[in-house]
Motif scaffolding. Structure first.
Motif, PDB file in Angstrom:
ATOM      1  N   ARG A   1       6.690   3.225  -3.163  1.00 26.51           N
ATOM      2  CA  ARG A   1       5.322   3.188  -3.686  1.00 26.51           C
ATOM      3  C   ARG A   1       5.312   2.974  -5.194  1.00 26.51           C
ATOM      4  O   ARG A   1       4.493   2.206  -5.715  1.00 26.51           O
ATOM      5  CB  ARG A   1       4.571   4.475  -3.316  1.00 26.51           C
ATOM      6  CG  ARG A   1       4.295   4.539  -1.836  1.00 26.51           C
ATOM      7  CD  ARG A   1       3.489   5.688  -1.324  1.00 26.51           C
ATOM      8  NE  ARG A   1       3.362   6.893  -2.101  1.00 26.51           N
ATOM      9  CZ  ARG A   1       3.338   8.110  -1.575  1.00 26.51           C
ATOM     10  NH1 ARG A   1       3.456   8.288  -0.263  1.00 26.51           N
ATOM     11  NH2 ARG A   1       3.194   9.162  -2.349  1.00 26.51           N
TER      12      ARG A   1
ATOM     13  N   LEU B   1       6.006  -0.708  -5.844  1.00 25.66           N
ATOM     14  CA  LEU B   1       4.856  -1.534  -5.487  1.00 25.66           C
ATOM     15  C   LEU B   1       3.755  -1.394  -6.529  1.00 25.66           C
ATOM     16  O   LEU B   1       3.159  -2.390  -6.960  1.00 25.66           O
ATOM     17  CB  LEU B   1       4.329  -1.149  -4.093  1.00 25.66           C
ATOM     18  CG  LEU B   1       5.253  -1.444  -2.921  1.00 25.66           C
ATOM     19  CD1 LEU B   1       4.693  -0.837  -1.639  1.00 25.66           C
ATOM     20  CD2 LEU B   1       5.482  -2.939  -2.765  1.00 25.66           C
ATOM     21  N   HIS B   2       3.488  -0.169  -6.948  1.00 26.39           N
ATOM     22  CA  HIS B   2       2.441   0.081  -7.942  1.00 26.39           C
ATOM     23  C   HIS B   2       2.818  -0.574  -9.271  1.00 26.39           C
ATOM     24  O   HIS B   2       1.970  -1.204  -9.924  1.00 26.39           O
ATOM     25  CB  HIS B   2       2.230   1.586  -8.116  1.00 26.39           C
ATOM     26  CG  HIS B   2       1.010   1.931  -8.885  1.00 26.39           C
ATOM     27  ND1 HIS B   2       0.994   2.039 -10.253  1.00 26.39           N
ATOM     28  CD2 HIS B   2      -0.249   2.173  -8.462  1.00 26.39           C
ATOM     29  CE1 HIS B   2      -0.220   2.341 -10.651  1.00 26.39           C
ATOM     30  NE2 HIS B   2      -1.003   2.437  -9.585  1.00 26.39           N
TER      31      HIS B   2
ATOM     32  N   SER C   1       4.473  -3.153  -9.727  1.00 28.05           N
ATOM     33  CA  SER C   1       4.341  -4.613  -9.649  1.00 28.05           C
ATOM     34  C   SER C   1       2.880  -5.044  -9.526  1.00 28.05           C
ATOM     35  O   SER C   1       2.594  -6.217  -9.329  1.00 28.05           O
ATOM     36  CB  SER C   1       5.165  -5.166  -8.483  1.00 28.05           C
ATOM     37  OG  SER C   1       4.602  -4.764  -7.255  1.00 28.05           O
TER      38      SER C   1
ATOM     39  N   LEU D   1       0.594  -3.962  -7.249  1.00 28.67           N
ATOM     40  CA  LEU D   1       0.001  -3.886  -5.914  1.00 28.67           C
ATOM     41  C   LEU D   1      -0.684  -2.539  -5.713  1.00 28.67           C
ATOM     42  O   LEU D   1      -0.177  -1.502  -6.139  1.00 28.67           O
ATOM     43  CB  LEU D   1       1.069  -4.093  -4.844  1.00 28.67           C
ATOM     44  CG  LEU D   1       1.757  -5.457  -4.880  1.00 28.67           C
ATOM     45  CD1 LEU D   1       2.904  -5.507  -3.887  1.00 28.67           C
ATOM     46  CD2 LEU D   1       0.741  -6.564  -4.602  1.00 28.67           C
TER      47      LEU D   1
ATOM     48  N   TYR E   1      -2.574   0.042  -2.842  1.00 31.33           N
ATOM     49  CA  TYR E   1      -2.450   0.345  -1.421  1.00 31.33           C
ATOM     50  C   TYR E   1      -3.048   1.715  -1.154  1.00 31.33           C
ATOM     51  O   TYR E   1      -3.416   2.448  -2.073  1.00 31.33           O
ATOM     52  CB  TYR E   1      -0.970   0.349  -1.014  1.00 31.33           C
ATOM     53  CG  TYR E   1      -0.139   1.158  -1.981  1.00 31.33           C
ATOM     54  CD1 TYR E   1      -0.054   2.547  -1.866  1.00 31.33           C
ATOM     55  CD2 TYR E   1       0.515   0.548  -3.047  1.00 31.33           C
ATOM     56  CE1 TYR E   1       0.666   3.289  -2.773  1.00 31.33           C
ATOM     57  CE2 TYR E   1       1.234   1.293  -3.961  1.00 31.33           C
ATOM     58  CZ  TYR E   1       1.308   2.658  -3.822  1.00 31.33           C
ATOM     59  OH  TYR E   1       2.006   3.398  -4.722  1.00 31.33           O
TER      60      TYR E   1
ATOM     61  N   ALA F   1      10.544  -3.077  -1.377  1.00 33.25           N
ATOM     62  CA  ALA F   1       9.382  -3.502  -2.171  1.00 33.25           C
ATOM     63  C   ALA F   1       9.293  -5.028  -2.246  1.00 33.25           C
ATOM     64  O   ALA F   1       8.198  -5.592  -2.145  1.00 33.25           O
ATOM     65  CB  ALA F   1       9.449  -2.895  -3.569  1.00 33.25           C
ATOM     66  N   LYS F   2      10.424  -5.706  -2.396  1.00 30.83           N
ATOM     67  CA  LYS F   2      10.420  -7.183  -2.435  1.00 30.83           C
ATOM     68  C   LYS F   2       9.942  -7.760  -1.105  1.00 30.83           C
ATOM     69  O   LYS F   2       9.159  -8.709  -1.069  1.00 30.83           O
ATOM     70  CB  LYS F   2      11.821  -7.720  -2.753  1.00 30.83           C
ATOM     71  CG  LYS F   2      12.206  -7.601  -4.202  1.00 30.83           C
ATOM     72  CD  LYS F   2      13.606  -8.138  -4.438  1.00 30.83           C
ATOM     73  CE  LYS F   2      14.080  -7.805  -5.835  1.00 30.83           C
ATOM     74  NZ  LYS F   2      15.487  -8.138  -6.032  1.00 30.83           N
TER      75      LYS F   2
ATOM     76  N   VAL G   1       8.052  -6.276   1.131  1.00 31.80           N
ATOM     77  CA  VAL G   1       6.634  -5.959   1.287  1.00 31.80           C
ATOM     78  C   VAL G   1       5.790  -6.927   0.463  1.00 31.80           C
ATOM     79  O   VAL G   1       4.810  -7.486   0.967  1.00 31.80           O
ATOM     80  CB  VAL G   1       6.343  -4.496   0.878  1.00 31.80           C
ATOM     81  CG1 VAL G   1       4.840  -4.245   0.784  1.00 31.80           C
ATOM     82  CG2 VAL G   1       6.988  -3.527   1.865  1.00 31.80           C
ATOM     83  N   ALA G   2       6.170  -7.146  -0.779  1.00 35.74           N
ATOM     84  CA  ALA G   2       5.416  -8.054  -1.643  1.00 35.74           C
ATOM     85  C   ALA G   2       5.393  -9.470  -1.061  1.00 35.74           C
ATOM     86  O   ALA G   2       4.350 -10.140  -1.068  1.00 35.74           O
ATOM     87  CB  ALA G   2       6.007  -8.061  -3.055  1.00 35.74           C
TER      88      ALA G   2
END
Length: 148
Positions: A30, A33-34, A36, A38, A40, A127-128, A130-131
């Motif tokens: 998380r 992701l945050h 980068s 993103l 959610y 994370a990659k 998911v992105a």
């Protein structure tokens, strides 16, 4: 399913402390992701399925992310088989894996992209992926301009 008898007080104490949400792998993914950019939601109920939650959700893109623990979800590389109460544990863990498959199938039938990762996978790799999946889903769901 009958309640198992703990094999020892220490085993009982250890199992009762097992977290089911906000685990270290979930938090690590998380954060990446945050960072980068993103955004959610977390621990969202599975639509149409009681008592089940999605670890990380991108609702607009309909992308559901699960970060499964190796022991609880039967990782082919790292799962172990308890020796105490072996039959009860085998039934319990098989039921977990069956529930995971049922949840994935239900979400896919509802038009969701479902990504499942093991807790041992590197957060950066997760994370990659998911992105990349999110970008792909958003590209295919965004109406393209039409020439007139």
């Amino acid at each position: 399913m009958p309640e198992p008898v703990p094999s020892s007080a220490s085993v009982s104490a250890r199992m009762s402390r097992q977290g089911s949400r906000d685990t270290a792998p979930e938090i690590a993914v998380r954060r990446l992701l945050h960072a980068s950019g993103l955004r959610y939601r977390v621990n969202v109920p599975v639509p149409g399925m009681a008592r089940r939650t999605i670890d990380i959700v991108f609702p607009r893109a309909k992308v559901a992310i699960f970060l499964d623990g190796c022991f609880w979800h039967g990782c082919p590389q790292h799962a172990t088989q308890p020796k105490s109460n072996a039959e009860w544990w085998r039934t319990k863990l098989d039921k977990n894996m069956s529930r995971d498959a049922e949840t994935t199938e239900h979400l896919r039938d509802e038009g969701w992209t479902v990504l499942r990762f093991w807790e041992h996978e590197a957060p950066e790799d997760v994370a990659k992926q998911v992105a990349g999946a999110l970008a792909s889903c958003l590209r295919t769901s965004t109406p393209q301009p039409q020439d007139h």
